[in-house]
Motif scaffolding. Sequence first.
Motif, mmCIF file in Angstrom:
data_model
loop_
_atom_site.group_PDB
_atom_site.id
_atom_site.type_symbol
_atom_site.label_atom_id
_atom_site.label_comp_id
_atom_site.label_asym_id
_atom_site.label_seq_id
_atom_site.Cartn_x
_atom_site.Cartn_y
_atom_site.Cartn_z
ATOM 1 N N ALA A 63 -7.984 1.341 13.488
ATOM 2 C CA ALA A 63 -7.930 2.615 14.201
ATOM 3 C C ALA A 63 -9.353 3.125 14.324
ATOM 4 C CB ALA A 63 -7.064 3.618 13.454
ATOM 5 N N GLY A 64 -9.626 3.847 15.383
ATOM 6 C CA GLY A 64 -10.980 4.349 15.587
ATOM 7 C C GLY A 64 -10.980 5.698 16.281
ATOM 8 N N ALA A 65 -12.053 6.450 16.071
ATOM 9 C CA ALA A 65 -12.233 7.775 16.695
ATOM 10 C C ALA A 65 -13.593 8.290 16.238
ATOM 11 C CB ALA A 65 -11.133 8.743 16.269
ATOM 12 N N VAL B 151 -5.498 3.398 6.603
ATOM 13 C CA VAL B 151 -6.705 3.534 7.408
ATOM 14 C C VAL B 151 -7.574 4.519 6.640
ATOM 15 C CG1 VAL B 151 -7.613 4.410 9.587
ATOM 16 C CG2 VAL B 151 -5.493 3.085 9.576
ATOM 17 N N GLY B 152 -8.485 3.975 5.841
ATOM 18 C CA GLY B 152 -9.202 4.804 4.878
ATOM 19 C C GLY B 152 -10.603 5.179 5.323
ATOM 20 N N VAL C 209 -8.230 17.731 5.852
ATOM 21 C CA VAL C 209 -9.129 17.190 4.822
ATOM 22 C C VAL C 209 -10.013 16.130 5.492
ATOM 23 C CG1 VAL C 209 -9.224 15.787 2.721
ATOM 24 C CG2 VAL C 209 -7.594 17.676 2.890
ATOM 25 N N ARG C 210 -11.298 16.238 5.310
ATOM 26 C CA ARG C 210 -12.214 15.395 6.087
ATOM 27 C C ARG C 210 -12.205 13.929 5.674
ATOM 28 N NH1 ARG C 210 -15.108 18.535 9.555
ATOM 29 N NH2 ARG C 210 -15.059 20.737 9.011
ATOM 30 N N TYR C 211 -11.478 13.610 4.640
ATOM 31 C CA TYR C 211 -11.323 12.198 4.255
ATOM 32 C C TYR C 211 -9.831 11.838 4.200
ATOM 33 C CZ TYR C 211 -11.576 14.906 -0.100
ATOM 34 O OH TYR C 211 -11.420 15.853 -1.067
ATOM 35 N N ALA C 212 -9.078 12.414 5.123
ATOM 36 C CA ALA C 212 -7.641 12.118 5.176
ATOM 37 C C ALA C 212 -7.396 10.740 5.789
ATOM 38 C CB ALA C 212 -6.920 13.191 5.987
ATOM 39 N N LEU D 23 -9.767 9.632 9.619
ATOM 40 C CA LEU D 23 -8.992 9.551 10.857
ATOM 41 C C LEU D 23 -7.608 10.203 10.729
ATOM 42 C CD1 LEU D 23 -9.969 6.046 12.281
ATOM 43 C CD2 LEU D 23 -11.076 8.266 12.535
ATOM 44 N N GLY D 24 -7.122 10.364 9.488
ATOM 45 C CA GLY D 24 -5.864 11.089 9.290
ATOM 46 C C GLY D 24 -5.981 12.537 9.728
#
Lengths: 81, 624
Positions: B79-81, B183-184, B170-173, B188-189
């Motif tokens: 996944a990407g963004a 997808v860690g 949360v910026r590390y979701a 990206l969560g």
Amino acid sequence: MKVSINCSEYEFHKEPKFSEIVEFVFEMKKDDPMIRKMREKAGIKHILFVLNGRVVQPDQYDSLKIQEGDDIRFVLPFAGG
Amino acid sequence: MKSVWNKILRIDLSNGSCKAEHVPDEVYENFLGGAGMNAYILWKESPRGTTSFNPANRLTFAPGPMQGLKQSGAAKWTAGAISPAFHLNADSAATASFGIEIKEAGYDAVVVQGRAENPVYVVVEDDRAEIKDAGRLWGQDAYVAEDGIKEIEGDKFECVTIGQAGERGVRYANIQTRKKSFVGRCGLGAVMGSKLLKGIAVRGSQTITVHDPAEIDRLNKQINKRLADLDREQPEWLQMKRVGTAAATELFAPQGNLPIKNYRLADFPKGIQTHHASNYVKELNARPWPCQYCVLQCHNHCEVKEGPYSYTGKGPEYESFAMMGFNTMVDDIKAVAYACELANLYSMDTISLGVVIAWAMECYEKKVLTKTDTYGLDLTWGNTEAMVELVRKIGTRADGLGYLLGEGTKIASEIIGKGSGDWAVQMKGQEIAAHNWRAQYISALNYCTGVASGPNHERGNSQHIWVCHVKLPEWGIDDVRHEDRWSWENAADRNAKFHDYCNIINSSCHCKFMVFRGYTLTDLCNTINAATGLGWSMEDLRRCGDRITQLQKLLNIRYGWKKEHDFAYPKRFMEPVQEGPAAGKIPVGLEDAIMDYYSVRGWDESGIPTEAKLKEVGLQGYID
């Protein structure tokens, strides 16, 4: 235009200044006991804002403009801030 | 080109539309799929000024040409963004079968844009794609959300979902799938949450056509057997099949590679004893939980039946153990496993989470945070209960410290001040992973220069040449054990090769862990050729990796990267530990090594790709 404030979406007129967002948040949260107490004790500059992942200093409030889709967060200070 | 559909599915959550779009062969020939496809979509569709939570940010789920080949390791997808942690191009890979289902549904990617009016999930079944109400799932954890979607759509769908941390930014979701893979890193969560997208369910019934099915069959048999045989030759407690990557603590402790006490110590004897791989199976009742087609089976399913930390579910990986256990000095293996699973439910990255908690503990030790700030929690190092409770507070974004820590250590330290930035072990806004730069200097160089997904141990895993003797002989990297691991000699070149290697692996979408048991670049190249018909040489393979790296660099420049960001490494990089194999080692000369890397990479002194370099890799038309 729409912006996100602490993960909820709000509608504003085109390109508001950041200071207008700050005022909007304080108005929205005027009954929040923690924020009220914080304002009384330390003033509004002690409630901190983050725009698109970057901490905004109070002296930037009047110069920064907001754009469609911006992410704004406000964080209560800790440890004296 | 074979093994691709030349088709993506676009989901626009703002206007509620779902439509298939054609993608020309040229895109796959240039960028393959996966991470390369993610970067290409961002380049094409998310212009300068797009921010991570802006509806214009594209969240792309992309398998690659390897999916559906039935080869061990070919279950990965990406996944990407734009990342909300470091605000640059980001991608991350996960496994299980979600990517295979996207492929079998007839798509090379699912691209999500816009923002829904209310919480939704998306269901895709071959040509059918719908956006559905997720109101009753919003506010639930990621596993409940997956169960809820499957209850409606059926068990045969593969799902991705987010938990409360993703919903609440949360910026590390993370994004999770199948309650076992994530997808860690890179947050990206939270991007998914900002779009009010709780989950995606996919099911497909189509079979992709490959270029040479007989050759694929031959390669699969030969490669799968070799990998399984090599794993069996390992000592029992180092077999991937038995303990997965958690075995790495045994390998890394004597090398000084573990992060201990927010990267301040070299040794944690009690932790090393209790977190020993042999305890993993015994204490956590770990059983293999393989991904589709995988013969190594590194994922584990655990069951702790009694006590305050009883749970059934995913067993922690090395990074989770290292960060949530060693870095916080918590020596209770069950508590660490439980806390990691709690993080999974909320959908949080355990690397960033472990650094964030360790940072808070150091703040507490230095009296920058007091019990007034911590809900009364005693954040003393090694306090198991406090560590677990803090995971809950951050995961639910409880008012106060929990909310602040959900912003990550960069923002949290800027807000708290009092020198706390000195012990925020982050770069560009992303916390540093569990590969210690003092154990091999090349890790520091990788964290500073990686462009695929911020400072990231898996987007440039050059540390593995030292810590587990990985080789890429086809690209000139052989066994380095006779060399000095605290030298910059060859570091820039090797680092560049691993950045390109990771981009090839993550764009063809194969699993890097196969290389630990002897999967080679030749295996990869042969499989790509048999699947696609591209007929690539080793040089072509490298050129493709290079091209993707350069595109990611162009994206980062577009989204605000500046040269000084590469040099703003954590202060702790230059603070030595006093004992152990890495005692006294700090990566002096890192600045020169970064400049060497720029040169090897074909970048000018400002870190910008030169015109000649872009022409060489066919990207001359890609400059903004």
